[in-house]
Write an enzyme that holds these catalytic residues in place. Structure first.
Site, PDB file in Angstrom:
ATOM      1  N   CYS A 182      -1.954   9.662   2.319  1.00 24.23           N
ATOM      2  CA  CYS A 182      -1.523   9.034   1.064  1.00 24.23           C
ATOM      3  C   CYS A 182      -2.456   9.368  -0.094  1.00 24.23           C
ATOM      4  CB  CYS A 182      -1.440   7.526   1.240  1.00 24.23           C
ATOM      5  SG  CYS A 182      -2.964   6.802   1.853  1.00 24.23           S
ATOM      6  N   GLU A 238       0.890  -1.176   0.000  1.00 21.43           N
ATOM      7  CA  GLU A 238       0.000   0.000   0.000  1.00 21.43           C
ATOM      8  C   GLU A 238       0.921   1.217   0.000  1.00 21.43           C
ATOM      9  OE1 GLU A 238      -3.250   0.062  -0.163  1.00 21.43           O
ATOM     10  OE2 GLU A 238      -3.862  -1.975   0.320  1.00 21.43           O
TER      11      GLU A 238
END
Ligand code: NAD
Length: 492
Positions: free
Chosen positions: A269, A235
């Site tokens: 993110c 991720e």
């Protein structure tokens, strides 16, 4: 809820690398791994109810330690309590509830239909635990991004070793406490520490590695995993673009972009990294965004600096990185259209809008991961898409438009981990959507059933009776067998 009290330490945000590794890290890791390996078959044969019981205990612990979680968020980088609730506690509790509600069904073997050639077989996919897993997590949402993967690992019947980030010692310490209070370390263990600990772990064989962090470290993780042919979920991050076309509702777009960008001080993110705005509405969008930032956080720089609703940059290293990014971009010709104040002693960077940013400037080349947002005009949607395609595939992409053909064109003409139309970041919280990146922004998915599958092996199990047409094709390969094979290849 009373906001966390600012202690003397809380006013001094954490510095890089405060958490020290346990002594004799190599032997500690070996002992933990051996203990989990010995226990993994017992854990993986657990029933759905047993796994649900463990996940419920996590959710109860979170409810009981809410205040401590809020305080840790504040101590690490002055994160506002409401943001800790929304981005750390809520995702963990919704994930836990969702998994508990559906796990029995997810674990059930899935029957598959036979093809004509397989007509005499009965086949199913069984979900088997991968075994002993490693979860490496980042600092920006240190509770959520450590505990949500842990819930997936438990749901799938795995043992897990967690290594949270060293940059948020308060929250990492709290997760360590939770793990110690709830689990035997033969099943779930947590090791605090920095790169040294991560590297000691990565040198060992795991059955799956779930890594959340930067693409740079993602490459190190994938390389280490390849030595043991260990599967990985990565991720990662990247430059997530926003496209605002001339038909967009500008105030709505500005409100959503400002919130998605500035929650956690831009250290997200999936935060908008740069905004491509149609030239016809460029000035109007810039004004709308500026006035939203004023409405959210205060009318001048001093008020915004005092705002309790803006967190701080996590540490000096990241502060210096962001100031360099800002200074170099300005030196190369970018103009500060809003904000721009930086105060090193407070790790404070004001919400800042940049315009006229040259394509080669750091603000258009590096993942920003802070409260700085370049606004880039475009005349033709094709030019905007070409700019997005010239960069690595991002983790998220956002498009604001009221024209369905424009939305279709943006989605068809680009690739990203996830996307939102007329929204920002919300896909992260949807329990039925996979969350993850693609290529440079990641590999594999998390959340809900996708997290369960990330930590499971889909095992193909075929059952047959004694009768098998295949026996008729066994050697010796007589003319009759050759004919039968020929017919099978042609028709079945
Ligand atoms: P990072 O990659 O620096 O660190 C993540 C973890 O890796 C930490 O536990 C750290 O100790 C460890 N680590 C650091 N250097 C290492 C090395 N050389 N070898 C082995 N392990 C090492 O990431 P970060 O700064 O904590 O987080 C920011 C990055 O994470 C951004 O790029 C952001 O986009 C990304 N991110 C992605 C997601 C997502 O869900 N896709 C979520 C949050 C953050």
């Amino acid at each position: 809820m009373v906001p966390p009290v600012a202690t003397a330490e809380a006013e001094t945000p954490s510095t890089y690398g405060t958490a020290s590794p346990p002594p004799n890290i190599e032997t500690t890791v070996d002992a933990l791994l051996a203990a989990q390996r010995a226990n993994r078959w017992a854990v993986s044969s657990s029933s759905a109810s047993e796994r649900i019981g463990k996940i419920r205990r996590i959710a109860e612990w979170v409810e009981q330690h809410r205040d401590a979680i809020l305080q840790a968020g504040y101590d690490d980088f002055r994160k506002p309590a409401t943001e800790v609730e929304l981005t750390e506690i809520y995702p963990v509790l919704t994930e836990a509830r969702h998994v508990c509600r559906h796990l029995k069904r997810w674990m059930r073997p899935k029957w598959v239909k036979p093809s004509l050639a397989m007509i005499s077989t009965r086949s199913q996919i069984q979900y088997e635990a991968k075994g002993v897993t490693l979860i490496l997590s980042p600092w920006n949402y240190p509770f959520n991004l450590t505990v949500v993967p842990l819930i997936s690992a438990i749901a799938a019947g795995n043992c897990a070793i967690l290594k949270p980030s060293e940059m948020t010692p308060a929250m990492s310490g709290l997760v360590a406490r939770m793990v110690t209070e709830l689990f035997d370390q033969h099943e779930v263990a947590l090791l605090e520490g920095d790169v040294e600990v991560a590297q000691a772990l990565l040198a060992r064989r795991f059955d799956h590695i779930f890594f959340t962090g930067s693409p740079q470290v993602g490459k190190i993780v994938m390389e280490a995993a390849s030595r043991h042919l260990t599967t990985v979920t990565l991720e990662l991050g990247g430059k997530s673009p926003v496209v605002v076309d001339e038909s967009a509702h500008l105030q709505d777009a500005a409100d959503k972009v400002a919130w998605g960008k500035l929650i956690n001080q831009g250290q997200t993110c999936i935060a908008p990294d740069y905004v491509l705005v149609h030239r016809k509405v460029f000035e109007a969008f810039k004004d709308a965004l500026s006035s939203t930032i004023q409405k959210f956080y205060g009318h001048d720089s001093a008020a915004r600096r005092q705002s309790p609703d803006l967190a701080r940059i996590v540490n000096e290293r990241h502060f210096r990185r962001l100031r360099r990014l800002l200074d170099e971009s300005v030196a190369q010709g970018a103009k500060v259209a809003f904000g721009g104040e930086t105060v090193a002693e407070e790790l404070w960077i004001e919400p800042t809008l940049l315009e006229q940013v040259p394509e080669g400037a750091p603000a258009m080349q590096e993942e920003i991961f802070g409260p700085i947002l370049p606004l880039v005009p475009f005349d033709d949607l094709d030019d905007a898409l070409a700019k997005i395609r010239s960069k690595e595939k991002p983790l998220a992409l956002y498009v604001f438009s009221s024209r369905s053909d424009a939305v279709r064109k943006v989605l068809q003409g680009t690739s990203s981990g996830g996307a939102c139309v007329n929204e920002v970041a919300l896909h992260f919280l949807h329990p039925n959507l996979p969350f993850g990146g693609i290529n440079h922004s990641g590999h594999g998915s998390s959340h809900g059933v996708y997290g369960f599958k990330a930590f499971s092996h889909e095992r193909a199990v075929l059952k047959h009776t004694r009768f098998s047409a295949l026996k008729m094709m066994a050697p010796p390969y007589t003319d009759w067998v050759k004919k039968l094979v020929g017919l099978t290849v042609k028709f079945l």
